[in-house]
Design a protein around this motif. Structure first.
Motif, PDB file in Angstrom:
ATOM      1  N   THR A 120      13.926  40.896  46.963  1.00  0.00           N
ATOM      2  CA  THR A 120      13.143  39.722  47.340  1.00  0.00           C
ATOM      3  C   THR A 120      13.699  38.479  46.659  1.00  0.00           C
ATOM      4  N   TYR A 121      13.813  37.385  47.423  1.00  0.00           N
ATOM      5  CA  TYR A 121      14.299  36.124  46.871  1.00  0.00           C
ATOM      6  C   TYR A 121      13.455  34.970  47.388  1.00  0.00           C
ATOM      7  N   ASN A 122      13.075  34.076  46.486  1.00  0.00           N
ATOM      8  CA  ASN A 122      12.526  32.786  46.885  1.00  0.00           C
ATOM      9  C   ASN A 122      13.673  31.892  47.348  1.00  0.00           C
ATOM     10  N   ARG A 171      11.711  34.834  50.901  1.00  0.00           N
ATOM     11  CA  ARG A 171      10.477  34.061  50.873  1.00  0.00           C
ATOM     12  C   ARG A 171      10.828  32.580  50.980  1.00  0.00           C
ATOM     13  N   HIS A 194      18.450  42.223  44.009  1.00  0.00           N
ATOM     14  CA  HIS A 194      17.009  42.324  44.213  1.00  0.00           C
ATOM     15  C   HIS A 194      16.681  42.457  45.695  1.00  0.00           C
ATOM     16  N   TYR A 247       1.925  33.364  48.031  1.00  0.00           N
ATOM     17  CA  TYR A 247       1.434  33.393  46.652  1.00  0.00           C
ATOM     18  C   TYR A 247      -0.031  32.990  46.528  1.00  0.00           C
ATOM     19  N   GLU A 300       6.503  42.911  54.250  1.00  0.00           N
ATOM     20  CA  GLU A 300       7.291  43.178  53.046  1.00  0.00           C
ATOM     21  C   GLU A 300       7.009  44.582  52.511  1.00  0.00           C
ATOM     22  N   GLY A 316       7.415  31.807  51.557  1.00  0.00           N
ATOM     23  CA  GLY A 316       7.135  31.437  50.180  1.00  0.00           C
ATOM     24  C   GLY A 316       6.026  30.409  50.109  1.00  0.00           C
ATOM     25  N   SER A 373       7.362  32.422  40.988  1.00  0.00           N
ATOM     26  CA  SER A 373       8.575  33.239  41.019  1.00  0.00           C
ATOM     27  C   SER A 373       8.270  34.558  41.728  1.00  0.00           C
ATOM     28  N   GLU A 374       9.312  35.304  42.018  1.00  0.00           N
ATOM     29  CA  GLU A 374       9.171  36.571  42.720  1.00  0.00           C
ATOM     30  C   GLU A 374       8.399  37.606  41.914  1.00  0.00           C
TER      31      GLU A 374
END
Length: 309
Positions: A232-234, A167, A230, A121, A149, A117, A130-131
């Motif tokens: 994907t997660y931060n 992330r 989901h 970005y 990913e 993370g 955010s994702e």
């Protein structure tokens, strides 16, 4: 409880994850080179499997009979990927594809990948990410993580392999190796212990989201205890600290008024990365009693002192 394989089990995050999974009742296999001859995790129940990540046959043996595979090994750091981008492609990306192929062949139920993370970005000038924001990495390390990913998406669509990309912001804490040259906090603490100046890239205003490693693994466990909503997660603290604020914490904890060597900020260093963790908290709840920056630094400083002794 599941049969769980941790790739990179003797590493910084991987070793903590082995202990957390074991504590949660999973049957853990710990895969790593174990080149030091010792294990860094505390679990005595975990099955230790020595192997090479770059060996397809070793990976095939490791994933056999596993229900969960945690890929927490990286052959590069942001610095080494920067100095040789092809190394990341030839080792991390290519070998992760082989690991995914082996996991499909072995009938693995879910694949969990430690993405980034902090680098994925890129430089978009936002306060938080955010994702649902675009992933626009400008460093080879972040580009490689994003490529993996996308391969998770491919293997999900092509082979039905369920997967989750985590992330992770900027983890720090005990068992982190300063000599690996990754992570501002452990590198700085080692310099303090050696009585040397700390390098500061830029003017000290760069902001990062620092998450203590034990808080991080506590966040991971709920994600794998059920089927997440989901892919994907931060995972982070959701709080930003500038380099100057981190240095102030180091001074408070160590009591050392260290010197600073100021260097230009590399072009691939983004100014601010703080993660929006509302997706995680909305699904799994807010982590209880997160570790403060000073307390996390204090734990790592104490460990460095024990190692030196």
């Amino acid at each position: 409880m599941a049969k769980a394989l941790v790739i990179g089990a003797n590493g910084f995050i991987g070793s903590h994850l082995v202990d957390a999974l074991d504590g949660a009742g999973h049957e853990v296999t710990a895969f790593d080179r174990f080149s030091s001859g010792t294990t860094t995790f505390s679990s005595e129940r975990a099955r230790v499997l020595t192997g090479e990540f770059l060996s397809r046959s070793d990976l095939e043996e490791a994933v056999r009979g596993q229900e969960l595979v945690f890929h927490f090994l990286s052959t590069t750091t942001p610095a080494t990927a920067e100095s040789d981008p092809t190394l990341d492609v030839r080792t991390n990306i290519a070998q992760t594809i082989e690991l995914l192929e082996s996991s499909v062949a072995a009938g693995v139920g879910r694949f969990v990948f430690a993405s980034t993370g902090g680098a994925i970005y890129g430089q978009q000038g936002q306060d938080v990410y955010s994702e649902t924001d675009q992933a626009l990495p400008i460093s080879p390390y972040g580009i490689g993580k994003l490529a993996i990913e996308h391969y998770l998406d491919y293997f999900r669509a092509k082979h039905g392999l369920a997967s989750t990309a985590l992330r992770v912001s900027n983890p720090y804490g005990t068992r982190q190796r300063p000599n690996r040259k990754q992570g501002l906090i452990p590198i700085a603490l080692r310099q303090i212990a050696l009585g040397r100046p700390i390098q500061q890239f830029g003017d000290g205003s760069m902001v990062r989201d620092y998450v203590y490693v034990e808080d991080l693994v506590r966040m991971i466990l709920p994600v794998v205890a059920t089927t997440p909503e989901h892919s994907t997660y931060n995972l982070g603290s959701g709080i930003g600290f500038s380099v100057s604020e981190v240095f102030a914490s180091l001074r408070r904890v160590t009591g050392v008024d260290f010197a600073i060597e100021r260097l230009p900020q590399p072009k691939t260093f983004v100014d601010r990365v703080v993660l929006d963790v509302s997706r995680y908290e909305g699904e799994f709840g807010r982590p209880q009693s997160p570790t403060s920056l000073d307390d996390g630094v204090r734990a790592l400083w104490a460990e460095l002192g024990r190692d030196a002794g």
